[in-house]
Design a protein around this motif. Structure first.
Motif, mmCIF file in Angstrom:
data_model
loop_
_atom_site.group_PDB
_atom_site.id
_atom_site.type_symbol
_atom_site.label_atom_id
_atom_site.label_comp_id
_atom_site.label_asym_id
_atom_site.label_seq_id
_atom_site.Cartn_x
_atom_site.Cartn_y
_atom_site.Cartn_z
ATOM 1 N N THR A 1 4.230 -3.740 51.205
ATOM 2 C CA THR A 1 5.017 -4.099 50.025
ATOM 3 C C THR A 1 4.092 -4.509 48.886
ATOM 4 O OG1 THR A 1 5.222 -6.477 50.479
ATOM 5 C CG2 THR A 1 6.789 -5.031 51.576
ATOM 6 N N SER A 2 4.430 -4.031 47.697
ATOM 7 C CA SER A 2 3.569 -4.349 46.554
ATOM 8 C C SER A 2 3.819 -5.779 46.077
ATOM 9 C CB SER A 2 3.808 -3.365 45.419
ATOM 10 O OG SER A 2 5.175 -3.356 45.088
ATOM 11 N N ALA B 1 2.092 -7.267 54.023
ATOM 12 C CA ALA B 1 0.839 -7.204 53.256
ATOM 13 C C ALA B 1 0.478 -5.755 52.919
ATOM 14 C CB ALA B 1 -0.300 -7.855 54.040
ATOM 15 N N TRP C 1 3.996 -8.424 47.997
ATOM 16 C CA TRP C 1 3.344 -9.428 48.847
ATOM 17 C C TRP C 1 2.043 -9.897 48.232
ATOM 18 C CZ3 TRP C 1 -1.326 -10.115 51.323
ATOM 19 C CH2 TRP C 1 -1.381 -11.101 52.312
ATOM 20 N N SER C 2 1.814 -11.182 48.356
ATOM 21 C CA SER C 2 0.525 -11.746 47.982
ATOM 22 C C SER C 2 0.318 -12.943 48.881
ATOM 23 C CB SER C 2 0.528 -12.150 46.510
ATOM 24 O OG SER C 2 -0.715 -12.716 46.183
ATOM 25 N N GLY C 3 -0.857 -13.055 49.455
ATOM 26 C CA GLY C 3 -1.052 -14.182 50.361
ATOM 27 C C GLY C 3 -2.384 -14.113 51.065
ATOM 28 N N SER C 4 -2.475 -14.783 52.193
ATOM 29 C CA SER C 4 -3.701 -14.858 52.976
ATOM 30 C C SER C 4 -3.497 -14.208 54.330
ATOM 31 C CB SER C 4 -4.096 -16.319 53.208
ATOM 32 O OG SER C 4 -4.400 -16.939 51.996
ATOM 33 N N LEU C 5 -4.575 -13.713 54.922
ATOM 34 C CA LEU C 5 -4.475 -13.067 56.236
ATOM 35 C C LEU C 5 -5.540 -13.547 57.203
ATOM 36 C CD1 LEU C 5 -3.715 -9.359 55.264
ATOM 37 C CD2 LEU C 5 -2.169 -10.959 56.383
#
Lengths: 566, 566
Positions: free
Chosen positions: A541-542, A538, A544-548
């Motif tokens: 890296t550019s 997260a 990455w996309s997601g939830s945390l």
């Protein structure tokens, strides 16, 4: 009659001299001498934490004192010792640590014009000022020379040769203009000992050239002039004054000159092996071979493997370098690493540990460890990223920083200390996974370096987190030992040395002890490692996309489970 | 002839008594007495950081000592003072801090059966053990009684009345079974002073009932029996033994009984106002009115506003409560807050600040502040989340934790200290923004509480981050002053008190000083706040999805800009 080799290890803060018995690898005597300038020999700039420079004079001072000291000790400890039976010298140093020199090979910071100018000094490996230039090099190579990037993990680093030279050109054009050439420390020291530092006479290390300067025989040496000129019009001209050939460390850099023979108390004419980086020679001193990962655990960490040059080896993204002959002749050397490991613990102890843990740094470490070792994995509820000095592998990005999460109003210093050790272990596991994903099996891990010798607590956590036994090399000074091995090979069997590095390793290296992973701990750490990888990707890296939102909650739930099991 | 009122403020760790002159709000004398049990009066469980309990006996002990002490001081300081001219008593306490009592109103922890049982004690406001029950209540209400949630920000908290009672039922059924009723501390103390603690005689506070127990006249009081039985079959039965009516603090809870008159040295029969929570009375003591946000800055923070009951007011998601009459009669009271503010600084200083900053906690704070105040916004490169004790507003989630990122190998304790203060300011701004987005204008901010009185450095950062002037209330003891105001209103004008709270505020409250925002700093902080909101949403909300790789890079770039401007 007994023969010996001398290993010289130029670390970040000191020079170590080690005298080794070639019959059995026994370390007769060793002496460490810190670099005399500034604190720990490093020039820092309070306005820019990226800057780290050194003076080449410091290396010569500490070399002289440490060689003399080691000889004195060997004489004291072993009446049969005879210094004239030292048949060869090997040299390792940090890198990429280049410096500008004039036509005579004199470091520019030793000329009246540039005395005291940090840009005319040695640009220490951990200097991160050149991040913009690194990005520029990567960008240009992606467009014009993608093959340059394939062997260095895909991203050119701010720690490396060309970034530093280009940054020097940008911020100190007068230093750049006065520089006839640039020389790595691991090439400069052998040249000094051989009595000829003229840039075009210096034998250059394949280790430094291949891992940091985009050198490869497949494209005829250093990057071509057109590429360098595209980076900066003045860089093309410099390339004529660098080098066209680099060689491995079983080769001769020269023979000891009279002047330095006298300075050090050694026979003039003995063999001086071509230099290499500390980690690479350290791996040899630890017993690196195919399937063995050697971890040099110190202020930062280097991971070294070798892979036969006659087998097919994929490019491994994010790995610092894959260079033919950089560790062992006949093998690709594979280098990876973590930008800060011991440095993170030192930072923490110096800046954030109250005196209730002890008044000295040593006592603080002792008591932090004592308290932290009573905890179970996950019990502290914390998770950290090991990026206080950026991430070398697998992200190759200096513009990252540390992160700690999971703190409550009760979190104590020893819990954070444990979380920081764990973070470096998760970073280590990330590297192992990456290397294996690209077809290089890691069958064995041998640890060496200061932390391996001094920190069983850390090694156990590393074993538990990776789920693999952590072996510790027999020698505490594997870098200097590796250098001594190359000194003995450069001298050759006719002088009482060795014909091959493998023969020398067989005689001179071994394993001292092994830490076995605890299965239960490994099971828990597998889950925490998944969270680490989420944060890693997260923030690092550019793509990455997601939830945390599950991260803190999972850590709290695990903390509760682990505490209730008491 | 002069008249006085007595304000009693039951904080987390001590009871304060304040004697106030009704002519001008002058504070004649004040005395603080810590609760005698454990450390700072709080029972903690080393295995579960969620647990925080207290003993009701501690309150009575500290009340007795502090009232006597304040009277002695007033006598010493002012020869014209006459304690028989104290005409009323107001009481505020922490909350939701309920405890189980028997049929006589005796706290269960004072019965032989349950002595020393933490579940029979007062469940202190910051006890977070009941998170699972809170989630259950929210879930059931979402399904069956959405109107219950609309006025409390959409999520029922683990800190509140029903969560704690339900958790008590789940973990200590024997305590729950023995409990005839549950009483908030702010209701218990007035009942003790009035000489009748029988649960059905206790006058209950609209503040506690409305903000924490889902009480509203719009649905006829507490949640209906069917809903409670759906939560747990035994909870329906309890509701008959709680209360059906709750009132505001301008009303009488009773008159001082003979026994406690003697204990305290006061006239029996004087007015005792209905109790309320400390923050709500503190807001009154700070001068709350329409458009004014009062921030009570202490170990945690409460934010209080009022809004005329005859105007239309939207539900505000994530805000702890909107309750008719909980602060001022005729106004909705709006409550928000941060679960830990001063507590985070104390945690940091106790656990992570080396003695180079000083040997005592006081000196450490002083030197941290001194060093941190030399820095510019963004210069440290750090960003923190203020969630070491969860997030009360706007996320209403205790299962969150602290986060610090941006550390290098040079980051020092005072830089982290500054980042932690900034984190709490970003949290404060998040609350202001949420309230304004829902149509309640914040025209003025008045700060009170310990940090407002003692920490100009923090107030300046709050002004710079919010971009708004930070006013500081004239009184250092606004909670106790607010309580005294209600004591004077409960006594009424015929006794020398006041007819309305507004009249009393006009006579007795004021502003001491104002911190103006620095425009340049605010400009920089606007960018950092955007990053804070990204982290806030990423770790705090399940609906967030996105990228974060810019966060560390933006902070590093800002750090470099700010350092170069020196």
């Amino acid at each position: 009659m007994k023969t010996y080799s001398l290993g010289l290890d130029f670390g970040t803060n000191s020079c170590r001299s080690l005298i080794v018995d070639l019959d059995n690898g026994q370390e007769l005597a060793s002496q460490v001498v810190p670099y005399p300038s500034w604190q720990d020999g490093v020039f820092l700039d309070s306005k820019d934490p990226n800057v780290a420079r050194q003076e080449a004079e410091d290396y010569l001072f500490s070399m002289r004192e440490s060689v003399r000291g080691a000889i004195d000790r060997a004489n004291d400890d072993d009446s049969s010792f005879d210094r004239t039976r030292i048949i060869g010298i090997g040299i390792d140093a940090t890198g990429s640590s280049p410096m500008p020199v004039n036509e005579e090979g004199l470091p520019l910071s030793q000329t009246p014009e540039f005395k005291g100018n940090p840009d005319a000094m040695v640009w220490l490996w951990k200097d991160h000022s050149s991040f913009a230039e690194a990005a520029q090099i990567t960008e240009l190579a992606e467009k014009e020379r993608p093959r340059y990037l394939a062997k260095i993990g895909g991203i050119y680093s701010s720690e490396w040769f060309w970034s530093k030279i280009l940054h020097c050109k940008n911020v100190s054009p007068e230093v750049f203009k006065a520089a006839h050439s640039f020389v790595e420390i691991c090439d400069y020291i052998p040249a000094v000992l051989a009595g000829n530092t003229k840039p075009d006479s210096i034998v250059r290390s394949i280790c430094a050239a291949g891992h940091k300067a985009l050198y490869s025989e497949t494209w005829g040496g250093l990057p071509d002039k057109e590429f360098l000129s595209d980076l900066n019009s003045d860089l093309g001209g410099l390339s004529d004054r660098l080098y066209t050939k680099a060689v491995s460390s079983d080769q001769l850099a020269g023979c000891l000159c009279r002047e330095w023979g006298e300075e050090l108390g050694l026979n003039p004419g003995i063999a001086i092996a071509v230099g290499a980086f500390d980690a690479h020679m350290g791996a040899v001193g630890a017993g690196v071979k195919e399937g063995t990962l050697v971890k040099i655990l110190g202020t930062s960490t280097c991971d070294i493997m070798v892979f036969p040059r006659n087998k097919k080896l994929a490019d491994i993204p994010g790995v610092c370098g894959i260079v033919d002959g950089s560790v062992l002749p006949g093998f690709f050397g594979i280098e990876a690493g973590q930008s800060a490991v011991g440095d993170i613990f030192f930072w923490f102890v110096h800046h954030l540990v109250p005196d209730s843990y002890g008044r000295t740094v040593e006592n603080k470490f002792k008591n932090l460890e004592k308290e932290a070792s009573l905890q179970k994995p996950g019990e502290h509820g914390l998770l950290a990223l090991d990026w206080n000095n950026g991430n070398r592998t697998i992200l190759v990005d200096v513009r990252l920083s540390g992160l700690i999460l999971g703190q409550t109003l009760h979190t104590s210093a020893h819990e954070i200390y444990r979380a920081l050790i764990e973070a470096t272990a998760f970073g280590a596991l990330t590297i192992i996974n990456r290397i294996e994903e690209y077809g290089v099996a890691v069958n064995e891990i041998i640890n060496c370096g200061g932390l391996a010798a001094k920190n069983p607590f850390l090694l156990q956590i590393y074993a538990d987190i990776t789920g693999r036994p952590m072996k510790v090399s027999q020698s505490d000074q594997t870098c200097a030992l590796g250098a001594a091995i190359f000194g003995a090979v450069a001298a050759g069997p006719e002088q009482g040395g060795f014909k091959t590095v493998e023969e020398a390793q067989k005689a001179m290296t071994g394993i001292r002890e092994v830490y076995q992973p605890d299965k239960n701990n490994h099971f828990v750490y597998k889950d925490i490692f998944k969270l680490y990888r989420q944060l890693h990707d997260a923030f690092g890296t550019s793509s990455w996309s997601g939830s945390l939102s599950f991260v803190m909650k999972d850590l709290i739930a695990l903390r509760e489970t682990q505490r209730q099991e008491d």
